[in-house]
Design a protein around this motif. Structure first.
Motif, PDB file in Angstrom:
ATOM      1  N   VAL A  30       0.830  -1.211   0.000  1.00 60.06           N
ATOM      2  CA  VAL A  30       0.000   0.000   0.000  1.00 60.06           C
ATOM      3  C   VAL A  30       0.859   1.254   0.000  1.00 60.06           C
ATOM      4  O   VAL A  30       0.615   2.190  -0.755  1.00 60.06           O
ATOM      5  CB  VAL A  30      -0.943   0.006   1.227  1.00 60.06           C
ATOM      6  N   TYR A  31       1.874   1.280   0.849  1.00 56.51           N
ATOM      7  CA  TYR A  31       2.751   2.444   0.976  1.00 56.51           C
ATOM      8  C   TYR A  31       4.060   2.200   0.230  1.00 56.51           C
ATOM      9  O   TYR A  31       4.512   1.062   0.113  1.00 56.51           O
ATOM     10  CB  TYR A  31       3.076   2.703   2.442  1.00 56.51           C
ATOM     11  N   SER A  32       4.693   3.264  -0.221  1.00 56.65           N
ATOM     12  CA  SER A  32       6.043   3.199  -0.780  1.00 56.65           C
ATOM     13  C   SER A  32       6.922   4.142   0.030  1.00 56.65           C
ATOM     14  O   SER A  32       6.866   5.361  -0.148  1.00 56.65           O
ATOM     15  CB  SER A  32       6.044   3.606  -2.257  1.00 56.65           C
ATOM     16  N   ASN A  33       7.687   3.573   0.951  1.00 50.76           N
ATOM     17  CA  ASN A  33       8.553   4.354   1.822  1.00 50.76           C
ATOM     18  C   ASN A  33       9.980   4.353   1.293  1.00 50.76           C
ATOM     19  O   ASN A  33      10.399   3.429   0.595  1.00 50.76           O
ATOM     20  CB  ASN A  33       8.546   3.769   3.241  1.00 50.76           C
ATOM     21  N   ARG A  34      10.729   5.379   1.670  1.00 47.92           N
ATOM     22  CA  ARG A  34      12.121   5.485   1.246  1.00 47.92           C
ATOM     23  C   ARG A  34      13.026   5.550   2.471  1.00 47.92           C
ATOM     24  O   ARG A  34      12.738   6.296   3.399  1.00 47.92           O
ATOM     25  CB  ARG A  34      12.304   6.722   0.369  1.00 47.92           C
ATOM     26  N   VAL A  35      14.117   4.785   2.426  1.00 47.05           N
ATOM     27  CA  VAL A  35      15.004   4.734   3.582  1.00 47.05           C
ATOM     28  C   VAL A  35      16.449   4.908   3.138  1.00 47.05           C
ATOM     29  O   VAL A  35      16.874   4.370   2.117  1.00 47.05           O
ATOM     30  CB  VAL A  35      14.831   3.395   4.349  1.00 47.05           C
ATOM     31  N   ILE A  46      14.120   7.396   7.540  1.00 49.98           N
ATOM     32  CA  ILE A  46      13.004   6.932   6.721  1.00 49.98           C
ATOM     33  C   ILE A  46      12.073   8.100   6.411  1.00 49.98           C
ATOM     34  O   ILE A  46      11.694   8.854   7.307  1.00 49.98           O
ATOM     35  CB  ILE A  46      12.202   5.829   7.437  1.00 49.98           C
ATOM     36  N   ASN A  47      11.740   8.249   5.155  1.00 55.28           N
ATOM     37  CA  ASN A  47      10.686   9.168   4.742  1.00 55.28           C
ATOM     38  C   ASN A  47       9.501   8.320   4.310  1.00 55.28           C
ATOM     39  O   ASN A  47       9.570   7.612   3.301  1.00 55.28           O
ATOM     40  CB  ASN A  47      11.155  10.066   3.586  1.00 55.28           C
ATOM     41  N   THR A  48       8.421   8.381   5.076  1.00 52.80           N
ATOM     42  CA  THR A  48       7.279   7.539   4.767  1.00 52.80           C
ATOM     43  C   THR A  48       6.506   8.107   3.581  1.00 52.80           C
ATOM     44  O   THR A  48       6.691   9.264   3.190  1.00 52.80           O
ATOM     45  CB  THR A  48       6.338   7.420   5.976  1.00 52.80           C
ATOM     46  N   ASP A  49       5.674   7.278   3.029  1.00 54.67           N
ATOM     47  CA  ASP A  49       4.877   7.631   1.857  1.00 54.67           C
ATOM     48  C   ASP A  49       4.149   8.961   2.070  1.00 54.67           C
ATOM     49  O   ASP A  49       3.569   9.206   3.125  1.00 54.67           O
ATOM     50  CB  ASP A  49       3.847   6.530   1.608  1.00 54.67           C
ATOM     51  N   SER A  50       4.205   9.815   1.080  1.00 46.42           N
ATOM     52  CA  SER A  50       3.503  11.106   1.166  1.00 46.42           C
ATOM     53  C   SER A  50       2.565  11.278  -0.023  1.00 46.42           C
ATOM     54  O   SER A  50       2.363  12.378  -0.523  1.00 46.42           O
ATOM     55  CB  SER A  50       4.504  12.262   1.217  1.00 46.42           C
ATOM     56  N   TYR A  51       1.986  10.149  -0.472  1.00 51.15           N
ATOM     57  CA  TYR A  51       1.115  10.226  -1.642  1.00 51.15           C
ATOM     58  C   TYR A  51      -0.155   9.390  -1.479  1.00 51.15           C
ATOM     59  O   TYR A  51      -1.227   9.796  -1.898  1.00 51.15           O
ATOM     60  CB  TYR A  51       1.880   9.752  -2.884  1.00 51.15           C
ATOM     61  N   ASN A  52      -0.034   8.212  -0.873  1.00 53.19           N
ATOM     62  CA  ASN A  52      -1.135   7.246  -0.899  1.00 53.19           C
ATOM     63  C   ASN A  52      -1.978   7.253   0.366  1.00 53.19           C
ATOM     64  O   ASN A  52      -2.177   6.220   1.003  1.00 53.19           O
ATOM     65  CB  ASN A  52      -0.579   5.838  -1.119  1.00 53.19           C
ATOM     66  N   ASP A  53      -2.499   8.386   0.752  1.00 57.00           N
ATOM     67  CA  ASP A  53      -3.322   8.471   1.949  1.00 57.00           C
ATOM     68  C   ASP A  53      -4.370   9.559   1.745  1.00 57.00           C
ATOM     69  O   ASP A  53      -4.316  10.302   0.761  1.00 57.00           O
ATOM     70  CB  ASP A  53      -2.443   8.789   3.168  1.00 57.00           C
ATOM     71  N   TYR A  54      -5.319   9.637   2.686  1.00 59.83           N
ATOM     72  CA  TYR A  54      -6.363  10.662   2.745  1.00 59.83           C
ATOM     73  C   TYR A  54      -7.507  10.401   1.766  1.00 59.83           C
ATOM     74  O   TYR A  54      -7.321  10.365   0.558  1.00 59.83           O
ATOM     75  CB  TYR A  54      -5.782  12.055   2.496  1.00 59.83           C
ATOM     76  N   VAL A  55      -8.686  10.198   2.326  1.00 63.27           N
ATOM     77  CA  VAL A  55      -9.901  10.009   1.543  1.00 63.27           C
ATOM     78  C   VAL A  55     -10.570  11.358   1.341  1.00 63.27           C
ATOM     79  O   VAL A  55     -10.984  12.017   2.295  1.00 63.27           O
ATOM     80  CB  VAL A  55     -10.870   9.038   2.249  1.00 63.27           C
ATOM     81  N   ASP A  56     -10.663  11.785   0.100  1.00 67.21           N
ATOM     82  CA  ASP A  56     -11.306  13.048  -0.239  1.00 67.21           C
ATOM     83  C   ASP A  56     -12.811  12.842  -0.247  1.00 67.21           C
ATOM     84  O   ASP A  56     -13.366  12.172  -1.126  1.00 67.21           O
ATOM     85  CB  ASP A  56     -10.826  13.521  -1.617  1.00 67.21           C
ATOM     86  N   LYS A  57     -13.502  13.415   0.737  1.00 66.04           N
ATOM     87  CA  LYS A  57     -14.945  13.225   0.852  1.00 66.04           C
ATOM     88  C   LYS A  57     -15.712  13.894  -0.285  1.00 66.04           C
ATOM     89  O   LYS A  57     -16.874  13.592  -0.528  1.00 66.04           O
ATOM     90  CB  LYS A  57     -15.441  13.770   2.198  1.00 66.04           C
ATOM     91  N   ASP A  58     -15.075  14.826  -0.975  1.00 62.90           N
ATOM     92  CA  ASP A  58     -15.735  15.515  -2.092  1.00 62.90           C
ATOM     93  C   ASP A  58     -15.397  14.877  -3.430  1.00 62.90           C
ATOM     94  O   ASP A  58     -15.651  15.457  -4.487  1.00 62.90           O
ATOM     95  CB  ASP A  58     -15.312  16.994  -2.116  1.00 62.90           C
TER      96      ASP A  58
END
Length: 488
Positions: A30-35, A46-58
């Protein structure tokens, strides 16, 4: 003639991979982290994934139908129900930060979470007072610790308790048709990906007590397929974590424990023992990783920017046009962008990319082995821990369940008590210190008088320990210093 596999016997490696290959639709990527692991400084960033999160309710799909609208409403309901059913009211971000305060410096994991402004920037929030709610609070965070700490955080995490709790909870809650949805059409890739994100939202709401039990399981979250047996996916994921946990506990013991078959290993290096371990388990002596190369303007040392090596000549952009440069006239970049790029510091970085817990564990352990990390077994609790620098100790910095101090502090207190068990002068001093300090707190003794007594009694204690006065004389002196009040 067809092939018949009824007599086929799986190899050790087949079984090894089977325990790490998701079943029943569960996804681990699910996540793509970089270490970045620096073996010289023995550090992990480690820089954790900063793309694959947050459900846009709109979120809107232009061709969506009533079935999809029902699916959206049901997802919100399921997330609400799961959070309520598991009674998950914990503030995991606070737990992650607070627990670091109880660890020794070499055993800390430092977090830097996204602030509200960055979250709004990442998700293009145009409303100034609205901060998008993240599914996973670890999303986009930066995590730093000493090499080896991530593995110890994982192998000593408690996965059994939350797993049993989730199984017991959802065995009575889940039924076969709870996730039966009204059919709806999937019109495009965007909608397909969004529905996977909704499944991830439900997954985290359902298993957060298990997922957040360690840092690595928190930044490598799973995603369940809610069209298949969800309870079986919970069981598989929990067993996946516990299998890895047991494997790396065994591996650390095999490679580092000096008391593990010492007559056989005879001081063999951890590298040799690791090679032997993989051979015994039927594992290949090679593994493959994903490395991401990027060219960026990041600079660890700002002083580098002042070096002539990184300076670009002054360029008069008023004299030239983009068409004057054959190599760029067909490019979409403009002259300003070209000059800006050349005049700034540029660096090429390489990071490992990982999505699964087993990937980061294998990576960190191999780097530990290659960096000659020193590992010891605590003589009090039996847990393994890493040594840092030239500091040597027989006791770890972990706090055992039911304790308020770590093993090192408890061992020091026990040694001090044992050392002074026959010190009558110390016993007398402690007796009267407690008595007079209690009087000080209720203002029966003035503070200057108390500290005057403390200074004098310490001198007398040394005299008693040296044999110049008897314990009886020392006790009589303390008893008479602050006479007891006469009872009315």
């Amino acid at each position: 003639m067809g092939k018949i596999y009824t007599e086929y016997k799986s190899s050790k490696y087949d079984e090894y991979l089977k325990a790490r290959t998701p079943q029943n639709g569960l996804a681990l990527n699910v996540y793509s982290n970089r270490v970045d692991i620096n073996c010289e400084s023995q550090s992990v960033s480690i820089n954790t994934d900063s793309y694959n999160d947050y459900v846009d309710k709109d979120y809107q799909t232009y061709d969506s139908d009533s079935g999809f609208d029902f699916f959206l409403n049901l997802n919100d309901l399921m997330v609400y129900i799961f959070k309520d059913v598991v009674s998950d009211k914990n503030d995991y971000a606070k737990i992650y930060v607070d627990r670091q305060k109880h660890k020794a410096d070499y055993d800390k994991i430092n977090f830097r979470f996204l602030d509200d402004e960055l979250i709004k920037l990442i998700f293009y929030s145009e409303e100034p007072d609205v901060v998008p709610d993240l599914i996973n609070f670890l999303f986009g965070s930066s995590i730093k610790f000493d090499l080896g700490v991530g593995i110890f955080d994982f192998i000593y995490a408690d996965f059994d308790t939350p797993l049993k709790y989730l199984i017991n909870t959802f065995e009575s809650f889940l039924c076969d048709d709870i996730f039966m949805l009204e059919n709806h059409y999937v019109f495009n890739e965007k909608q397909k990906k969004y529905e996977l994100l909704l499944d991830y939202d439900k997954t985290v709401a359902m298993i957060s007590p298990l997922m957040y039990a360690s840092v690595y399981s928190g930044i490598c979250p799973p995603r369940f397929d809610f069209t298949q047996d969800v309870l079986e996916q919970i069981k598989w994921y929990g067993n996946y974590l516990i299998t890895l946990q047991n494997e790396y506990r065994e591996m650390i013991k095999f490679c580092y424990d000096e008391d593990y078959y010492p007559e056989f290993f005879l001081g063999a290096s951890p590298k040799a023992r690791y090679y032997l371990y993989r051979a015994i388990k039927g594992l290949p002596n090679k593994s493959y990783r994903t490395v991401e190369m990027s060219s960026n303007s990041f600079c660890d040392d700002y002083i580098k920017l002042l070096d002539d090596t990184y300076r670009y000549q002054d360029f008069d952009m008023n004299k030239y046009r983009i068409e004057d440069f054959d190599f760029a006239k067909d490019s979409e970049i403009d002259l300003v962008g070209m000059v800006s790029t050349l005049s700034s510091y540029r660096n090429i970085t390489e990071n490992y990319v990982f999505s699964k817990v087993d990937e980061i564990l294998e990576l960190e352990f191999s780097k530990m082995i290659n960096s000659n990390i020193k590992i010891k077994k605590c003589k009090r609790c039996g847990k393994y821990f890493r040594l840092k620098g030239n500091y040597n100790t027989d006791y770890c910095g972990y706090i055992a369940e039911g304790e308020t101090r770590n093993c090192r502090e408890i061992a020091a207190a026990e040694k001090y008590k044992e050392k002074n068990a026959d010190n009558k002068a110390l016993q007398i001093y402690n007796k009267y210190y407690k008595r007079y300090h209690a009087r000080l707190k209720v203002k029966q003794i003035k503070e200057p008088d108390f500290y005057s007594w403390k200074y004098k009694t310490l001198i007398m204690r040394v005299e008693c320990e040296d044999g110049n006065i008897t314990p009886e004389e020392y006790e009589a002196w303390n008893e008479e210093y602050f006479p007891n009040r006469t009872k009315k």
